[in-house]
Design an enzyme around this catalytic site. Sequence first.
Site, short mmCIF file in Angstrom:
data_model
loop_
_atom_site.label_atom_id
_atom_site.label_comp_id
_atom_site.label_asym_id
_atom_site.label_seq_id
_atom_site.Cartn_x
_atom_site.Cartn_y
_atom_site.Cartn_z
N ASP A 50 56.12 56.86 80.15
CA ASP A 50 56.84 56.81 78.87
C ASP A 50 57.92 57.88 78.92
O ASP A 50 58.15 58.49 79.96
CB ASP A 50 55.87 57.04 77.71
CG ASP A 50 56.28 56.28 76.44
OD1 ASP A 50 57.47 56.40 76.06
OD2 ASP A 50 55.44 55.58 75.86
N LYS A 93 47.60 56.01 84.34
CA LYS A 93 48.97 55.69 84.80
C LYS A 93 50.01 55.84 83.69
O LYS A 93 50.75 54.91 83.38
CB LYS A 93 49.02 54.27 85.36
CG LYS A 93 48.09 54.00 86.53
CD LYS A 93 48.26 52.57 87.02
CE LYS A 93 47.36 52.27 88.20
NZ LYS A 93 45.93 52.14 87.81
N ASP A 136 42.25 57.33 85.40
CA ASP A 136 43.36 56.55 85.95
C ASP A 136 44.05 55.75 84.84
O ASP A 136 43.80 54.56 84.67
CB ASP A 136 42.81 55.61 87.03
CG ASP A 136 43.86 54.70 87.63
OD1 ASP A 136 45.05 55.06 87.61
OD2 ASP A 136 43.47 53.62 88.14
N LYS A 142 36.13 56.81 89.34
CA LYS A 142 37.40 56.53 88.68
C LYS A 142 37.16 55.72 87.42
O LYS A 142 36.52 54.67 87.45
CB LYS A 142 38.34 55.76 89.61
CG LYS A 142 39.71 55.45 88.97
CD LYS A 142 40.66 54.81 89.97
CE LYS A 142 40.41 53.33 90.16
NZ LYS A 142 40.86 52.52 88.97
N ARG A 152 35.00 47.14 93.99
CA ARG A 152 34.11 45.99 94.10
C ARG A 152 33.22 45.95 95.33
O ARG A 152 32.07 45.48 95.22
CB ARG A 152 34.94 44.70 93.97
CG ARG A 152 35.39 44.46 92.53
CD ARG A 152 36.47 43.40 92.38
NE ARG A 152 37.77 43.89 92.81
CZ ARG A 152 38.93 43.32 92.49
NH1 ARG A 152 38.94 42.22 91.76
NH2 ARG A 152 40.07 43.83 92.92
N THR A 191 49.03 48.76 94.93
CA THR A 191 48.64 48.10 96.17
C THR A 191 48.60 46.58 96.03
O THR A 191 48.41 45.87 97.01
CB THR A 191 47.27 48.61 96.67
OG1 THR A 191 46.33 48.55 95.60
CG2 THR A 191 47.38 50.02 97.17
#
Length: 232
Positions: free
Chosen positions: A63, A60, A58, A31, A209, A117
């Site tokens: 608009d 997002k 990614d 990603k 991570r 999340t």
Amino acid sequence: MRKEPIIALDFASQDEVMSFLHQFNEPLFVKVGMELFYQTGPELLKSIKALGHDIFLDLKLHDIPNTVGKAMEGLAKLDVDLVNVHAAGGQDMMKRAIEGLHKHNPQIKIIAVTQLTSTTEEQLHDEQNIQTSMEEAVLNYAVLAQKAGLHGVVCSPLEAKIIQEQCGKSFLKVTPGIRPKNSATHDQKRITTPEDAQKLGSTHIVVGRPITQSDNPVESYHQIKESWLKNG
């Protein structure tokens, strides 16, 4: 799309990304988010693709419908495998997004972000003024995305089951907020383990991570991959 865990490349530069990826001798699903793409641009995507990896871009998008549609026409030329928009932009915006994307590349899949999340139910009520439960709010966006013709949504594993019940097994449920047992949660609030995400109905998991900041990223990746796929 590949079923392997999607690795979130949370790095600041192309050199760091390449150094990380060269530790692996297998095709990955990775990603590339806003932090990385805005600093490196399309050239990074070409370098990742040259190594044989799949890419979830990614960004997002959120608009007015025309702007998102035109932006997707541009993203369609970047040879990625998965892109996303915010479902909060509405059904018309999502329809225009998929039209723009598939005008140049009908193979790319597109999903919609429901609720991040990192968002708690308290924030949902107090800051967004959405007075339903988190599950109801997420399900509403998932149904809108499906009606618009999108392939799935980004949600937490905690909402994957109700989305599967409403939208079907083939509707993608791409779930961040994945943490192996005993690992730090960082800024994620609605989280599960890879095993629980699989049981709850996630079709894909996103892990950053716990892999990228591990002392042994390859070993950590394979441990998470095994946990995720063993009952799939």
